[in-house]
Design a protein around this motif. Structure first.
Motif, PDB file in Angstrom:
ATOM      1  N   VAL A 472     -17.015  22.547  -2.792  1.00 60.31           N
ATOM      2  CA  VAL A 472     -18.043  22.583  -2.419  1.00 60.31           C
ATOM      3  C   VAL A 472     -17.760  24.089  -1.703  1.00 60.31           C
ATOM      4  N   VAL A 473     -18.639  25.491  -1.735  1.00 54.43           N
ATOM      5  CA  VAL A 473     -18.134  27.123  -1.139  1.00 54.43           C
ATOM      6  C   VAL A 473     -19.137  27.065  -0.600  1.00 54.43           C
ATOM      7  N   THR A 474     -18.099  27.709   0.949  1.00 53.86           N
ATOM      8  CA  THR A 474     -19.313  28.453   2.261  1.00 53.86           C
ATOM      9  C   THR A 474     -18.283  29.187   2.699  1.00 53.86           C
ATOM     10  N   GLN A 475     -19.277  30.341   3.446  1.00 53.32           N
ATOM     11  CA  GLN A 475     -19.017  31.099   4.550  1.00 53.32           C
ATOM     12  C   GLN A 475     -17.994  30.270   5.290  1.00 53.32           C
ATOM     13  N   LYS A 476     -16.521  31.312   5.454  1.00 49.05           N
ATOM     14  CA  LYS A 476     -16.092  30.604   6.514  1.00 49.05           C
ATOM     15  C   LYS A 476     -16.206  30.641   7.433  1.00 49.05           C
ATOM     16  N   GLU A 477     -17.060  30.745   8.318  1.00 52.78           N
ATOM     17  CA  GLU A 477     -17.547  30.615   9.212  1.00 52.78           C
ATOM     18  C   GLU A 477     -18.719  28.355   9.151  1.00 52.78           C
ATOM     19  N   LEU A 478     -18.918  28.844   8.589  1.00 56.84           N
ATOM     20  CA  LEU A 478     -19.964  27.081   7.783  1.00 56.84           C
ATOM     21  C   LEU A 478     -18.765  26.029   7.418  1.00 56.84           C
ATOM     22  N   THR A 479     -17.138  26.463   6.686  1.00 55.28           N
ATOM     23  CA  THR A 479     -16.428  25.179   6.409  1.00 55.28           C
ATOM     24  C   THR A 479     -16.702  24.156   6.882  1.00 55.28           C
ATOM     25  N   ASP A 480     -15.981  24.436   8.169  1.00 53.74           N
ATOM     26  CA  ASP A 480     -15.954  22.996   9.080  1.00 53.74           C
ATOM     27  C   ASP A 480     -16.949  22.177   8.819  1.00 53.74           C
ATOM     28  N   ARG A 481     -18.299  22.479   9.188  1.00 52.32           N
ATOM     29  CA  ARG A 481     -19.128  21.779   9.335  1.00 52.32           C
ATOM     30  C   ARG A 481     -19.893  21.615   7.708  1.00 52.32           C
ATOM     31  N   ALA A 482     -19.455  21.781   6.555  1.00 51.80           N
ATOM     32  CA  ALA A 482     -19.521  20.950   5.319  1.00 51.80           C
ATOM     33  C   ALA A 482     -18.204  20.475   5.457  1.00 51.80           C
ATOM     34  N   GLN A 483     -17.158  20.455   5.774  1.00 51.68           N
ATOM     35  CA  GLN A 483     -16.059  19.806   5.788  1.00 51.68           C
ATOM     36  C   GLN A 483     -16.003  18.387   5.959  1.00 51.68           C
ATOM     37  N   GLN A 484     -17.393  18.169   7.629  1.00 52.39           N
ATOM     38  CA  GLN A 484     -17.027  17.283   8.239  1.00 52.39           C
ATOM     39  C   GLN A 484     -18.490  15.964   6.867  1.00 52.39           C
ATOM     40  N   ARG A 485     -19.247  16.223   6.290  1.00 55.57           N
ATOM     41  CA  ARG A 485     -19.728  15.593   5.513  1.00 55.57           C
ATOM     42  C   ARG A 485     -19.297  15.810   4.173  1.00 55.57           C
ATOM     43  N   THR A 486     -18.741  16.683   3.953  1.00 55.35           N
ATOM     44  CA  THR A 486     -17.991  15.973   2.168  1.00 55.35           C
ATOM     45  C   THR A 486     -16.171  16.701   2.279  1.00 55.35           C
ATOM     46  N   GLY A 487     -15.746  15.296   3.069  1.00 54.82           N
ATOM     47  CA  GLY A 487     -14.474  15.133   2.886  1.00 54.82           C
ATOM     48  C   GLY A 487     -14.074  15.361   2.078  1.00 54.82           C
ATOM     49  N   SER A 488     -14.305  14.936   0.232  1.00 57.01           N
ATOM     50  CA  SER A 488     -13.032  14.385  -0.748  1.00 57.01           C
ATOM     51  C   SER A 488     -13.393  15.343  -0.976  1.00 57.01           C
ATOM     52  N   ALA A 489     -14.172  16.487  -1.107  1.00 57.06           N
ATOM     53  CA  ALA A 489     -14.491  17.643  -1.691  1.00 57.06           C
ATOM     54  C   ALA A 489     -13.242  18.810  -1.583  1.00 57.06           C
ATOM     55  N   VAL A 490     -12.466  19.502  -2.580  1.00 54.28           N
ATOM     56  CA  VAL A 490     -12.552  21.376  -2.294  1.00 54.28           C
ATOM     57  C   VAL A 490     -13.229  22.059  -1.902  1.00 54.28           C
ATOM     58  N   HIS A 491     -12.748  22.442  -0.712  1.00 54.85           N
ATOM     59  CA  HIS A 491     -13.396  23.543   0.134  1.00 54.85           C
ATOM     60  C   HIS A 491     -13.051  25.170  -0.123  1.00 54.85           C
ATOM     61  N   VAL A 492     -13.522  25.645  -0.262  1.00 58.07           N
ATOM     62  CA  VAL A 492     -13.343  27.135  -0.535  1.00 58.07           C
ATOM     63  C   VAL A 492     -14.422  28.218   0.061  1.00 58.07           C
ATOM     64  N   SER A 493     -13.297  28.794   1.186  1.00 58.35           N
ATOM     65  CA  SER A 493     -14.810  29.444   2.225  1.00 58.35           C
ATOM     66  C   SER A 493     -14.600  31.406   1.697  1.00 58.35           C
ATOM     67  N   VAL A 494     -15.441  31.375   1.234  1.00 56.16           N
ATOM     68  CA  VAL A 494     -15.624  33.355   1.365  1.00 56.16           C
ATOM     69  C   VAL A 494     -16.522  34.535   2.053  1.00 56.16           C
ATOM     70  N   ASP A 495     -15.601  35.119   1.694  1.00 60.77           N
ATOM     71  CA  ASP A 495     -16.931  36.325   3.416  1.00 60.77           C
ATOM     72  C   ASP A 495     -17.649  36.655   3.124  1.00 60.77           C
ATOM     73  N   GLN A 496     -18.321  36.251   2.026  1.00 57.14           N
ATOM     74  CA  GLN A 496     -19.670  37.197   1.069  1.00 57.14           C
ATOM     75  C   GLN A 496     -19.860  36.522   0.167  1.00 57.14           C
ATOM     76  N   PHE A 497     -21.547  36.204  -0.250  1.00 52.04           N
ATOM     77  CA  PHE A 497     -21.639  34.828  -1.500  1.00 52.04           C
ATOM     78  C   PHE A 497     -21.833  35.913  -2.515  1.00 52.04           C
ATOM     79  N   MET A 498     -21.930  37.509  -2.673  1.00 47.59           N
ATOM     80  CA  MET A 498     -22.186  38.421  -3.264  1.00 47.59           C
ATOM     81  C   MET A 498     -21.213  38.030  -4.788  1.00 47.59           C
TER      82      MET A 498
END
Length: 681
Positions: A472-498
């Motif tokens: 799961v790739v998210t902007q770093k401000e949203l990573t915590d929210r994504a981890q709550q829904r996808t706890g078993s995934a590898v979470h990668v935080s980015v500053d910008q998507f482009m």
């Protein structure tokens, strides 16, 4: 933060010692809460404690002699062979504990007999104390688990059907008994002798007033990540044994004192240069209050002479602690000033405080001198961080954060519980229709170019995520929210998507994980959210009237207003959607990189959208978008997937510098449409 590189072949004593230290740390660290609980129990309820309580004090000795070593044994065995290794490791460690007690009892009986033969009274006899088997547990449990694992492999293919449980249960029980006997008669005498030797050595240093000299070993060892073998292999077991007798131990303070590190970081704050000076204040806060000592290691590696400052500060701190006879009742982990005072003995607060201040002052003065003497640039803090991570053998999230790197894919994979191949990657943002769609497009192209056509790369709103994704790739401000829904995934935080460097790391992770995966992957799930052109005659998603070649905005707020007004004028959204665009920006930046921002509304604002549409505004002189220079602003409003095909074209356009230059040079709206490629609903 770059991905981990393969270490050079060949045996390295430093790497071998690091691995031993890491293994010891992995056995001890999860059980630190139990050690702290025992320390607090001792501090409050023994006869000399804050609130003496005889019934509760009766738990102190069994807890340190049996519970704590067996907890470490459980962890050590589980590291090697999961639950089966944990059970066998605990059984074997019980043999080491029993063997040590039996040897001590035999020796005490002989000493008592000699004592009485010399005409002394039995009441005056001082018996030898128990040896607490922390070292025994850290040796015996992993060894027993490893042997059990090898034995199981010998006969696992020869067990008759229906007899698996019977064989597994009895084989573990029988081997556990054998390992118990081996620990009783074999390892227990060795550990008893080793503990006696180490204790005598420490006592000799204390009695000679030479304990500060241990900083000559500990401080350089910390910087080169060799401290775990010393700390968890020697200092913690000896400190616990000492605390069981005296109620505290100075040994817990030898490595945990944050003074030397914070002194070095403060010197960089005042006398450093460049990025090192800019990042030092934040590093000092993390090191002193958070207890993450590794944050200052790159600064020392950048100027190796500062090891002298660390040693000087460490020796000063140990000297002050020795003078004031301070100690902790349990290990302080992490080495935060809060954690240290939380487990300080009741008579040690003043001495510990002075030792930290003195250590920080000495290391600060020495570091300041070395920094002032050195005329050359302080060096590259990012390169020093990379060097530190290479020596450590893994990524440092805190050091990477200070030097501007996000959470790398390799580091994120190490921190997650996901171990299998990568089949499904999702980009998640708040609404799931703008920035995430572009990020998915860019990474999908990279994944396909690497030859992994079967790996799904798509985008979704965070609110619609299920725990079915591998990455799961998210902007770093949203990573915590994504981890709550996808706890078993590898979470990668980015500053910008482009244009994030994390994308290449994700591709490398896919290559590593999928290299040996020859079987079919999981169900492909829903098709990728790629829209196709609709029939002619319907409104265009990006119309010429929604393109401005020279915008008038000056910042992100006015840029959103200008892009949003074009969407309103096109009849695609109402005014409420523009307000939602501002709400989205307040939550997480829509800056994509390469001079592009894509403002769009929140997921709750979909009711304000009448149809899918986009607007395009160019700012030839650039505007400030929350600290990022921005030339292009593309407003988005999407119903379903109709706008995604054009978004994908936008993503590919802005990943190509030549195409971006074409957009900057364009003089008509028709040229903009030609470059981006128009799409109908």
């Amino acid at each position: 933060m770059s991905t981990t590189t393969e270490a050079p072949s060949g045996f390295s004593p430093r790497v071998a010692l690091q691995k031993v230290g890491t293994s010891l740390s992995n056995m001890v660290m999860p059980n630190i809460p139990a050690l702290i609980a025992w320390g607090l129990l001792t501090a409050f309820f023994i006869p000399d404690g804050w609130t003496p309580n005889a019934p509760l004090a009766s738990v102190v000795d069994p807890m340190i002699h049996y519970l704590l070593p067996l907890l470490i044994a459980n962890t050590g065995g589980r590291m090697i062979y999961e639950a089966r290794g944990a059970v066998v490791g605990v059984i074997a460690t019980m043999g080491v504990i029993g063997g040590s007690d039996w040897l001590i009892a035999q020796e005490n009986a002989q000493l008592l007999e000699k004592w009485l033969a010399d005409g002394n009274a039995e009441a005056d006899f001082a018996a030898l104390g128990e040896v607490h088997m922390f070292i025994g547990a850290m040796i015996m449990a992993p060894l027993a688990a490893w042997v059990m694992k090898k034995l199981d492999r010998l006969w696992q293919d020869h067990i008759p059907a229906g007899f698996e449980m019977l064989v597994n249960m009895f084989s573990a029980g029988i081997f556990g008994l054998i390992a118990l006997a081996a620990g009783f008669f074999g390892l227990a005498p060795l550990v008893n002798g080793l503990m006696t030797l180490l204790a005598n050595g420490v006592n000799g240093l204390v009695n000679a007033g030479l304990l500060p000299l241990v900083s000559l070993l500990i401080e350089p060892a910390k910087v080169f990540f060799l401290n775990n073998a010393i700390n968890h292999g020697v200092l913690t077991p000896l400190g616990i044994s000492e605390a069981a007798v005296d109620g505290k131990s100075i040994l817990f303070l030898l490595e945990a004192n944050p003074g030397p590190g914070v002194g070095i970081l403060l010197a960089f704050t005042f006398f450093g240069r460049g990025a090192a000076r800019a990042t030092a204040p934040g590093a000092a806060i993390i090191q002193f209050f958070g207890g993450i000592h590794e944050i200052y290691f790159p600064y020392v590696l950048m100027r190796p002479i500062l090891i002298i400052a660390a040693i000087g500060g460490g020796m000063t701190g140990v000297f002050v602690n020795a003078v004031f006879h301070t100690g902790l009742i349990a290990p302080a982990s992490p080495g935060s000033i809060f954690a240290i005072f939380g487990v300080a003995a009741r008579d040690s607060y003043l001495g510990i405080g002075l030792s930290v201040l003195a250590a920080a002052a000495v290391s600060f003065v020495l570091s300041a001198v070395f920094l002032k003497i050195g005329k050359q640039d302080d060096g590259d803090i990012a390169a020093a961080t990379a060097k530190m991570e290479q020596m450590k053998g893994k990524k440092s999230s805190v050091a990477g954060a200070l030097t501007g790197a996000g959470a790398g894919a390799a580091a994120a994979a190490d921190a997650s519980g996901h171990t299998g191949p990568i089949h499904r990657i999702v980009f998640a943002c708040d609404a799931g229709m703008g920035s995430s769609a572009m990020g998915a497009t860019v990474l999908r192209k990279k994944v396909r170019a690497a030859g992994f056509d079967d790996v799904e790369v798509t985008n979704k709103a965070i609110s619609s995520l299920d725990d079915e994704w591998d990455v799961v790739v998210t902007q770093k401000e949203l990573t915590d929210r994504a981890q709550q829904r996808t706890g078993s995934a590898v979470h990668v935080s980015v500053d910008q998507f482009m244009n994030s460097p994390r994308y290449d790391e994700v591709v490398q992770l896919v290559q590593q994980r999928n290299a040996d995966d020859t079987g079919p992957g999981p169900a492909a799930g829903p098709p990728q959210e790629e829209a196709t052109a609709a029939s002619p005659g319907t409104a265009t998603i990006l119309a010429a009237d929604s393109i401005i070649l020279s915008g008038t905005a000056s910042d992100s707020a006015s840029g959103i207003d200008e892009a949003g007004a074009l969407l309103v004028a096109a009849g695609a959204v109402d005014e409420g959607y523009v307000a939602a665009m501002h709400d989205r920006e307040a939550t997480v930046s829509t800056f994509m990189g390469n001079g592009l921002a894509i403002p769009h509304g929140t997921g709750e604002a979909k009711s304000s959208i009448q149809r899918s549409a986009m607007s395009f505004v160019r700012y030839p002189e650039g505007i400030d978008w929350n600290g990022n220079p921005t030339t292009f602003v593309i407003g988005i409003a999407g119903v379903g997937n109709e706008h995604l095909e054009l978004l994908q074209k936008v993503a590919m356009t802005f990943s190509d510098p030549a195409q971006v230059q074409r957009l900057e040079d364009a003089t008509t709206t028709e040229e903009i449409l030609e470059i981006l490629g128009d799409t109908k609903e």
